[in-house]
Structures are given as C-alpha cells and as structure tokens.
Design a protein around this motif. Structure first.
Motif, short mmCIF file in Angstrom:
data_model
loop_
_atom_site.label_atom_id
_atom_site.label_comp_id
_atom_site.label_asym_id
_atom_site.label_seq_id
_atom_site.Cartn_x
_atom_site.Cartn_y
_atom_site.Cartn_z
N VAL A 6 20.65 -4.27 9.00
CA VAL A 6 19.60 -3.47 8.38
C VAL A 6 18.28 -4.23 8.54
N ALA A 7 17.33 -3.61 9.21
CA ALA A 7 16.00 -4.23 9.37
C ALA A 7 15.12 -3.73 8.24
N GLY A 8 14.73 -4.63 7.35
CA GLY A 8 13.87 -4.24 6.23
C GLY A 8 14.60 -4.37 4.91
N ARG A 30 17.88 -8.06 7.46
CA ARG A 30 16.81 -8.92 7.99
C ARG A 30 15.50 -8.50 7.34
N GLU A 31 14.87 -9.41 6.62
CA GLU A 31 13.61 -9.10 5.93
C GLU A 31 12.72 -10.35 6.02
N PRO A 32 11.53 -10.23 6.63
CA PRO A 32 10.71 -11.44 6.80
C PRO A 32 10.18 -12.02 5.49
N ASP A 38 6.19 -7.12 -3.47
CA ASP A 38 5.32 -6.12 -4.09
C ASP A 38 4.77 -5.20 -2.99
N LYS A 39 4.27 -4.04 -3.39
CA LYS A 39 3.74 -3.07 -2.42
C LYS A 39 2.93 -2.05 -3.19
N ALA A 40 1.92 -1.47 -2.53
CA ALA A 40 1.18 -0.37 -3.16
C ALA A 40 2.14 0.79 -3.36
N CYS A 41 2.38 1.16 -4.61
CA CYS A 41 3.33 2.23 -4.91
C CYS A 41 3.02 2.74 -6.31
N GLY A 231 -3.36 -1.75 -1.20
CA GLY A 231 -3.54 -0.49 -0.49
C GLY A 231 -2.44 -0.24 0.52
N ALA A 232 -2.30 1.02 0.92
CA ALA A 232 -1.35 1.40 1.98
C ALA A 232 -1.85 2.68 2.65
N GLY A 233 -1.57 2.82 3.92
CA GLY A 233 -1.92 4.06 4.62
C GLY A 233 -2.24 3.80 6.08
N LEU A 249 16.67 5.54 11.80
CA LEU A 249 15.50 5.27 10.96
C LEU A 249 15.71 5.85 9.57
N VAL A 250 15.44 5.05 8.54
CA VAL A 250 15.55 5.56 7.16
C VAL A 250 14.32 5.17 6.36
N GLY A 251 14.13 5.86 5.22
CA GLY A 251 12.99 5.56 4.34
C GLY A 251 11.68 5.91 5.03
N ASP A 252 10.61 5.20 4.68
CA ASP A 252 9.30 5.51 5.25
C ASP A 252 9.29 5.37 6.77
N GLU A 263 8.12 11.13 -4.46
CA GLU A 263 9.57 11.14 -4.32
C GLU A 263 10.07 10.24 -3.19
N GLY A 264 9.21 9.34 -2.67
CA GLY A 264 9.58 8.52 -1.51
C GLY A 264 10.87 7.74 -1.69
N ILE A 265 11.04 7.13 -2.84
CA ILE A 265 12.23 6.29 -3.03
C ILE A 265 13.48 7.15 -3.20
C1 LIG Z 1 0.08 4.65 -3.08
C2 LIG Z 1 1.54 4.99 -3.02
C3 LIG Z 1 2.17 5.49 -4.14
C4 LIG Z 1 3.52 5.80 -4.11
N1 LIG Z 1 4.14 6.24 -5.24
C5 LIG Z 1 5.46 6.48 -5.26
C6 LIG Z 1 6.14 6.81 -6.47
O1 LIG Z 1 5.53 6.91 -7.54
N2 LIG Z 1 7.48 7.04 -6.42
C7 LIG Z 1 8.20 6.93 -5.25
O2 LIG Z 1 9.41 7.16 -5.24
N3 LIG Z 1 7.58 6.58 -4.09
C8 LIG Z 1 6.25 6.34 -4.07
N4 LIG Z 1 5.64 5.93 -2.92
C9 LIG Z 1 6.46 5.80 -1.69
C10 LIG Z 1 7.30 4.52 -1.72
O3 LIG Z 1 6.48 3.41 -1.98
C11 LIG Z 1 8.01 4.37 -0.38
O4 LIG Z 1 8.63 5.61 -0.06
C12 LIG Z 1 9.05 3.26 -0.41
O5 LIG Z 1 8.46 2.01 -0.60
C13 LIG Z 1 9.82 3.24 0.91
O6 LIG Z 1 10.67 2.14 0.93
P1 LIG Z 1 11.17 1.50 2.31
O7 LIG Z 1 12.22 0.53 1.92
O8 LIG Z 1 11.45 2.58 3.27
O9 LIG Z 1 9.88 0.75 2.88
P2 LIG Z 1 9.09 -0.52 2.33
O10 LIG Z 1 9.16 -0.57 0.86
O11 LIG Z 1 7.75 -0.48 2.96
O12 LIG Z 1 9.91 -1.76 2.91
C14 LIG Z 1 9.92 -2.04 4.29
C15 LIG Z 1 10.31 -3.49 4.48
O13 LIG Z 1 10.50 -3.73 5.88
C16 LIG Z 1 10.06 -5.05 6.17
N5 LIG Z 1 9.81 -5.16 7.62
C17 LIG Z 1 8.71 -4.79 8.32
N6 LIG Z 1 8.88 -5.05 9.63
C18 LIG Z 1 10.12 -5.61 9.77
C19 LIG Z 1 10.88 -6.06 10.89
N7 LIG Z 1 10.42 -6.05 12.14
N8 LIG Z 1 12.13 -6.56 10.66
C20 LIG Z 1 12.64 -6.58 9.41
N9 LIG Z 1 11.96 -6.15 8.31
C21 LIG Z 1 10.72 -5.66 8.50
C22 LIG Z 1 8.83 -5.22 5.30
O14 LIG Z 1 8.56 -6.60 5.06
C23 LIG Z 1 9.23 -4.46 4.03
O15 LIG Z 1 9.75 -5.31 3.02
C24 LIG Z 1 4.27 5.63 -2.91
C25 LIG Z 1 3.64 5.14 -1.77
C26 LIG Z 1 2.29 4.82 -1.81
C27 LIG Z 1 1.64 4.28 -0.59
#
Ligand SMILES: Cc1cc2nc3c(=O)[nH]c(=O)nc-3n(C[C@H](O)[C@H](O)[C@H](O)COP(=O)(O)OP(=O)(O)OC[C@H]3O[C@@H](n4cnc5c(N)ncnc54)[C@H](O)[C@@H]3O)c2cc1C
Length: 340
Positions: A6-8, A30-32, A38-41, A231-233, A249-252, A263-265
């Motif tokens: 799992v990457a991430g 694998r997570e760097p 923390d993250k903008a969320c 910030g994020a975007g 591909l999963v998640g964002d 509803e991202g999570i």
């Molecule tokens: C402003 C904002 C507000 C939000 N509000 C909400 C909310 O209220 N409720 C909700 O459910 N969702 C919300 N979201 C969406 C939510 O934050 C995301 O959907 C969620 O973080 C997705 O998780 P993820 O694990 O897919 O990605 P991420 O949380 O981004 O994690 C990705 C990980 O991958 C790692 N990575 C990057 N490159 C590599 C690589 N090459 N190899 C290995 N690892 C790598 C990174 O270090 C990171 O830790 C919001 C988003 C934003 C921007």
C-alpha cells in the motif's frame, strides 16, 4: 513476498492495510512521513466513516456531530443526521488511532516513498519488492496516478481548501457551513476546547479575509487563538481509470470532487474495502465497477451543489432555498451521510 503493498499511510491507505490483514493478506505500507500526520481537512467524519472505522476497531477521540447547519447573512437551517452520529476528529488523532490499529495487526510501515513500479502479468515489482498488487493511496496529487498515466484532465474551476484550529469550546454539535458570495467556511467541533475552521475558495484566497466576510462567524471566533493555516488544492482531481494492471487507486488518489460535502474519508474507506476485495479475488476490474457504484450518489450531489454554487444568482439562493425546504435539505444531507 507480500500479497499487497500500500503506497500512502493516510487514513485510506492505513484502512486498506487493515482490511487486507483482516482478509488474511500479507501487506506492507509505504509512507514517507513519520509521526501523526496532519493535513488540511475539515475533520468531520460522516456517520458512514464512523461506522466503518468502528468496524475496523478504530475508535478515535472526538466530538459527536449531530448534523449539518447552513447559514448565510439572513438565514439558518439545520438537518439532523437521522441514522447515527458523525464525529469531529483531529487529523493527528485519527492518524494516531489508525497507526495503533495497524501496529496491533502486525503490519509493517516503511517510511519511504514508492518511487518505482514495474508491472508483470502475475505480479508487480515495487522498488524491488515483488507483490501481487499495489494499492496507491498517495493522496490528492498522487504521484503514482501520474506515473501510471492515469491522470485525468485538469478541472475548469479551481478551488482550494484552507484549514486552521481555533481554541474555543464548540457552541453546537452541528457542522456549520457559512456561505458568503465567494467562499464557504465550515466549522467542525473536534475537542471540548477546539473547533476546526475550513475555508473553501478560489485560488489566492486569504483565510482571515474570507472570515472577515462572514460577520456572524468572525464574531464567534474573535479573541480566540487560531493555529497555523494549512492549505490543499486544487481540490478537483480526475483519474482516467482506477486501475492499471495490478495497481489500484483508492481515496483522493482515485479522484476528488470537492470538500463542500465532507465525505472524502467515508468514500475512501469504502473504496479501500472494495479494492482489497478485488485484490483477494485477483480481479482489479471488479474494483473499477465497485468504485463507480460507491461514488455515484456522492458524485451527483456534490457536483450538483458545486455547479449551483458557481453561478452567483443561484449561489445566493442556496441557503434561502434550504431554509424554505428543510425536508429536501435534510434528504440531501442524509443521502450524503449514508454509508457509501
Ligand atoms: C480543506 C479540506 C477539507 C476537507 N474536509 C473533509 C471532511 O470534513 N471530512 C472528510 O471526510 N473529508 C474531508 N476532506 C477530504 C479528506 O481530507 C481526504 O478525502 C482524505 O484525506 C483522503 O485520504 P487519503 O488517505 O486518500 O489521502 P491523504 O490523506 O492525502 O494521504 C496520502 C498519503 O500518501 C503519502 N504519499 C504521497 N506520495 C507517496 C508515495 N510516492 N509513496 C508513498 N506514500 C506517498 C502522503 O505522505 C500521505 O500521507 C477535506 C479535504 C480538504 C482539502
């Protein structure tokens, strides 16, 4: 040889690893980054996300969320969640809770990024490690999505998210969404003495300037300490497909519409579960179908609201219309809150 890399190690990647371990697969993450990440969320877990996390044995501390309240300069309307509560949880708290569960399941987390992926008919080589599948959960700007040629076309309208914590006791168990002509700010209770404030706006928006344009909210927050702004975007990200060979591909990383409906999570957890099921059956195409089904309702509602919010004459009618038709507003909120 692991069955799965799992990457991430964000919430979706860690959940994917937990689902995999439960399915009896050998999995490595694998997570760097190290430490609670923390993250903008907005930090509001919808009821479906809370349910899925509890089923994985992950019960992070936070504040109950009873529903969603929309406000503009002259109107306020709220829609309670009808089935169960959501939860406001700081990202660092969520990450720590998931990491504890991952450690308890004996899953290894290697702190380095995935940099090389070579595909074969019956396996994939990830930085020299042979595995049956790779799940890419590497976030909004997924380097793996790009490297595998799965990047979709760029969005026409670009929106960014900015998030800061403010040190005051939550005044309501509802997530409040404050609408101004150019931006939304939503407030999520995350601890007995802390709220998260997320601003969604056009590129270049300033967090404090957006709040100054929302006098009711600005008055609430006045005089209380605010933490650093993250910030994020751009928020809208597209993928052409969700699988390439043995990579899923999963998640964002799989694509993202907007944070407006929060509803991202919840979606990411449902995708992680479906992706692991597909790996278990050695059938990535099964995940593509599941991904479409999981996102359909949310995609439709979020894109509809986003399109309406982009037309000034319609935008100014959103909160008044929700206030005039609370049953419709409640129906939409609960359709989004339902487990994916
Ligand atoms: C402003 C904002 C507000 C939000 N509000 C909400 C909310 O209220 N409720 C909700 O459910 N969702 C919300 N979201 C969406 C939510 O934050 C995301 O959907 C969620 O973080 C997705 O998780 P993820 O694990 O897919 O990605 P991420 O949380 O981004 O994690 C990705 C990980 O991958 C790692 N990575 C990057 N490159 C590599 C690589 N090459 N190899 C290995 N690892 C790598 C990174 O270090 C990171 O830790 C919001 C988003 C934003 C921007």
């Amino acid at each position: 040889m692991p069955d799965l890399v799992v990457a991430g190690g964000g919430p979706v990647g860690l959940a994917a690893a937990l689902y995999a371990a439960r399915a009896g697969l050998e999995v490595v993450v694998r997570e760097p980054r190290t430490g609670p990440v923390d993250k903008a969320c907005g930090e509001g877990l919808m009821p479906g996300a809370v349910r899925d996390l509890l089923a994985l044995g992950v019960d992070p501390e936070g504040q109950d969320i009873r529903g969603i309240r929309y406000l503009d300069a002259g109107h306020a309307v709220e829609a309670p969640f009808t089935a169960s509560t959501g939860r406001g949880v700081r990202r660092t708290t969520l990450h720590a809770a998931l990491s504890r569960a991952v450690a308890a399941a004996g899953i290894e987390v290697e702190h380095r990024p995935v940099t090389s992926v070579v595909q074969h008919a019956d396996h994939v080589v990830v930085d020299g490690v042979v595995a049956r599948h790779l799940i890419a959960a590497d976030g909004l700007h997924s380097p793996l999505r790009r490297r595998l040629g799965l990047e979709g076309r760029a969005a026409h309208r670009r929106r960014f998210g900015l998030r800061a914590h403010v040190g005051l006791a939550p005044w309501t168990p509802y997530v409040e969404v404050h609408w101004s002509p150019g931006a939304e700010a939503y407030v999520t209770p995350v601890a007995p003495d802390l709220v998260g404030v997320a601003v969604l706006a056009a590129p270049g928006a300033d967090f404090d300037e957006v709040l100054a344009g929302l006098p009711v909210l600005a008055e609430r927050l006045r005089g209380h300490d605010r933490g650093r702004v993250r910030g994020a975007g751009p928020l809208r990200q597209r993928s052409r497909r969700r699988t390439a060979g043995r990579v899923l591909l999963v998640g964002d990383a799989a694509g993202y519409v907007d944070a407006l409906t929060g509803e991202g999570i919840a979606l990411g957890l449902a995708q992680a579960r479906a992706a692991v099921e597909a790996c278990r059956h050695d059938d990535p195409a099964r995940y593509e179908r599941a991904w479409r089904r999981i996102g359909r309702r949310h995609d439709l509602l979020t894109r509809g609201l986003l399109a309406a919010s982009g037309v000034p004459a319609v935008r100014s009618r959103i909160v008044p219309a929700a206030a005039a038709l609370p049953a419709v507003f409640g129906g939409v909120v609960n359709a989004l809150a339902r487990p994916a």
